[in-house]
Scaffold this motif. Sequence first.
Motif, PDB file in Angstrom:
ATOM      1  N   VAL A 139     -15.381  17.185 -23.487  1.00  0.00           N
ATOM      2  CA  VAL A 139     -14.362  18.467 -24.720  1.00  0.00           C
ATOM      3  C   VAL A 139     -13.461  17.577 -25.361  1.00  0.00           C
ATOM      4  O   VAL A 139     -12.989  18.149 -25.660  1.00  0.00           O
ATOM      5  CB  VAL A 139     -14.494  19.511 -23.561  1.00  0.00           C
ATOM      6  CG1 VAL A 139     -16.193  20.302 -24.423  1.00  0.00           C
ATOM      7  CG2 VAL A 139     -13.973  19.757 -22.873  1.00  0.00           C
ATOM      8  N   SER A 140     -12.864  16.631 -25.005  1.00  0.00           N
ATOM      9  CA  SER A 140     -12.209  15.300 -25.082  1.00  0.00           C
ATOM     10  C   SER A 140     -12.022  14.808 -26.083  1.00  0.00           C
ATOM     11  O   SER A 140     -11.728  14.673 -26.917  1.00  0.00           O
ATOM     12  CB  SER A 140     -11.664  13.947 -24.056  1.00  0.00           C
ATOM     13  OG  SER A 140     -12.250  13.035 -24.212  1.00  0.00           O
ATOM     14  N   VAL A 141     -13.205  14.522 -26.993  1.00  0.00           N
ATOM     15  CA  VAL A 141     -13.830  14.577 -28.108  1.00  0.00           C
ATOM     16  C   VAL A 141     -14.372  16.075 -28.779  1.00  0.00           C
ATOM     17  O   VAL A 141     -13.955  16.887 -28.577  1.00  0.00           O
ATOM     18  CB  VAL A 141     -15.051  13.961 -27.653  1.00  0.00           C
ATOM     19  CG1 VAL A 141     -15.955  13.339 -29.520  1.00  0.00           C
ATOM     20  CG2 VAL A 141     -15.826  12.866 -27.013  1.00  0.00           C
ATOM     21  N   PRO A 142     -12.630  15.785 -30.139  1.00  0.00           N
ATOM     22  CA  PRO A 142     -12.436  17.013 -30.780  1.00  0.00           C
ATOM     23  C   PRO A 142     -13.939  17.633 -31.495  1.00  0.00           C
ATOM     24  O   PRO A 142     -14.272  18.725 -30.922  1.00  0.00           O
ATOM     25  CB  PRO A 142     -11.878  16.031 -32.156  1.00  0.00           C
ATOM     26  CG  PRO A 142     -11.599  15.394 -31.910  1.00  0.00           C
ATOM     27  CD  PRO A 142     -12.344  14.748 -30.739  1.00  0.00           C
ATOM     28  N   LEU A 147     -17.997  21.973 -30.724  1.00  0.00           N
ATOM     29  CA  LEU A 147     -19.491  23.209 -30.882  1.00  0.00           C
ATOM     30  C   LEU A 147     -19.057  23.931 -29.319  1.00  0.00           C
ATOM     31  O   LEU A 147     -19.761  24.840 -29.005  1.00  0.00           O
ATOM     32  CB  LEU A 147     -20.560  21.683 -30.127  1.00  0.00           C
ATOM     33  CG  LEU A 147     -21.960  21.986 -30.044  1.00  0.00           C
ATOM     34  CD1 LEU A 147     -21.995  23.194 -31.031  1.00  0.00           C
ATOM     35  CD2 LEU A 147     -22.481  20.451 -29.589  1.00  0.00           C
ATOM     36  N   ASP A 148     -18.401  23.223 -28.193  1.00  0.00           N
ATOM     37  CA  ASP A 148     -18.848  24.462 -27.021  1.00  0.00           C
ATOM     38  C   ASP A 148     -17.384  25.389 -27.802  1.00  0.00           C
ATOM     39  O   ASP A 148     -18.108  26.697 -26.160  1.00  0.00           O
ATOM     40  CB  ASP A 148     -17.555  23.409 -26.405  1.00  0.00           C
ATOM     41  CG  ASP A 148     -17.837  23.936 -24.817  1.00  0.00           C
ATOM     42  OD1 ASP A 148     -18.953  23.817 -24.461  1.00  0.00           O
ATOM     43  OD2 ASP A 148     -16.060  24.242 -23.915  1.00  0.00           O
ATOM     44  N   LEU A 202     -27.914  22.980 -24.576  1.00  0.00           N
ATOM     45  CA  LEU A 202     -26.925  23.600 -24.852  1.00  0.00           C
ATOM     46  C   LEU A 202     -27.484  24.919 -24.021  1.00  0.00           C
ATOM     47  O   LEU A 202     -26.786  26.040 -23.284  1.00  0.00           O
ATOM     48  CB  LEU A 202     -26.069  23.832 -26.072  1.00  0.00           C
ATOM     49  CG  LEU A 202     -25.914  22.860 -26.395  1.00  0.00           C
ATOM     50  CD1 LEU A 202     -25.470  23.256 -28.048  1.00  0.00           C
ATOM     51  CD2 LEU A 202     -24.065  22.933 -25.559  1.00  0.00           C
ATOM     52  N   GLY A 203     -28.652  25.468 -24.605  1.00  0.00           N
ATOM     53  CA  GLY A 203     -29.421  26.635 -23.076  1.00  0.00           C
ATOM     54  C   GLY A 203     -29.819  26.804 -21.966  1.00  0.00           C
ATOM     55  O   GLY A 203     -29.409  27.763 -21.500  1.00  0.00           O
ATOM     56  N   ALA A 227     -25.436  23.244 -35.896  1.00  0.00           N
ATOM     57  CA  ALA A 227     -26.051  21.729 -35.383  1.00  0.00           C
ATOM     58  C   ALA A 227     -26.525  21.023 -37.294  1.00  0.00           C
ATOM     59  O   ALA A 227     -26.201  20.257 -37.618  1.00  0.00           O
ATOM     60  CB  ALA A 227     -26.923  21.251 -34.883  1.00  0.00           C
ATOM     61  N   ARG A 228     -27.271  21.802 -38.131  1.00  0.00           N
ATOM     62  CA  ARG A 228     -27.982  21.543 -39.200  1.00  0.00           C
ATOM     63  C   ARG A 228     -27.083  21.638 -40.144  1.00  0.00           C
ATOM     64  O   ARG A 228     -26.095  19.963 -40.881  1.00  0.00           O
ATOM     65  CB  ARG A 228     -28.403  21.975 -39.664  1.00  0.00           C
ATOM     66  CG  ARG A 228     -29.062  21.828 -41.130  1.00  0.00           C
ATOM     67  CD  ARG A 228     -30.060  23.082 -41.746  1.00  0.00           C
ATOM     68  NE  ARG A 228     -29.355  24.712 -42.015  1.00  0.00           N
ATOM     69  CZ  ARG A 228     -29.282  25.827 -41.286  1.00  0.00           C
ATOM     70  NH1 ARG A 228     -30.568  25.532 -40.126  1.00  0.00           N
ATOM     71  NH2 ARG A 228     -29.135  26.773 -41.153  1.00  0.00           N
TER      72      ARG A 228
END
Length: 258
Positions: A139-142, A147-148, A202-203, A227-228
Amino acid sequence: MDRSGTRALSFGEIAERYDRFRPGVPTAALDWLLPDGCRTVVDLAAGTGALTRSLVDRVPNVVAVEPDPRMREVLARGCPAALALPGTGEEMPLPDGRADAVLISMAWHWMDPDRAVPEIARVLRGGGRFGVLWNHRDVSVPWVAELDRFTRALRAREGGRGVVAPTGKAVDPPTGALFGPLEELRLTWTMTVTAEQLVGLLGTDATAALLPADARRAVDEQVAGYARDELGLSGDRTIELPVACRCLRTTRNPDTAA
């Protein structure tokens, strides 16, 4: 079983999904965690065997200890080379000094440190290795952080007040007199994922596993749309998902009784 243990067992509801989408362990992490000449390793809280499958290629005797029978069934079917046993970090069905290493992937935070550390020490031989690791989306990647946030908000809305997420920060294992000082390794790696694989992964988060089935489906549909629309992912298109891996290791002191 305490509340934390009950939440941990919720993953059995999604055992097949967990097995299909959960990431494995990077080779560099295993190189660092496993001791030289390891003959017997315990994969503690093994889940459906993401770590177990890597261990059986490297260690002659692999024991996978998992409390949830649904997870254990999937593990035994997919990784027959390992011995799958019921048990927990606080109570393992193994004799004293059985293992050269005990490893825990993505599960230390479900255990009671005051009970689990002496039990792990009991199962290890003197000089044996105790290692824990965590694989998390980086999560250091924007874009990963966004998304998180999106998925967490979705689950909270769909699950309502009935879903209680794990609270607090995972505490590093206390070592005391039983173990030497903790050593740490941090590394990053990437997973190549399609939209289906990203939604599936993610699920498998704890807050997703706790959702009712209809709420999980609703979240999946909305994550697929994200995602799309936001990541350009559909069909066979892929994206590199950054993963941060944190590892800790320590050595069992040979002169102290568990």
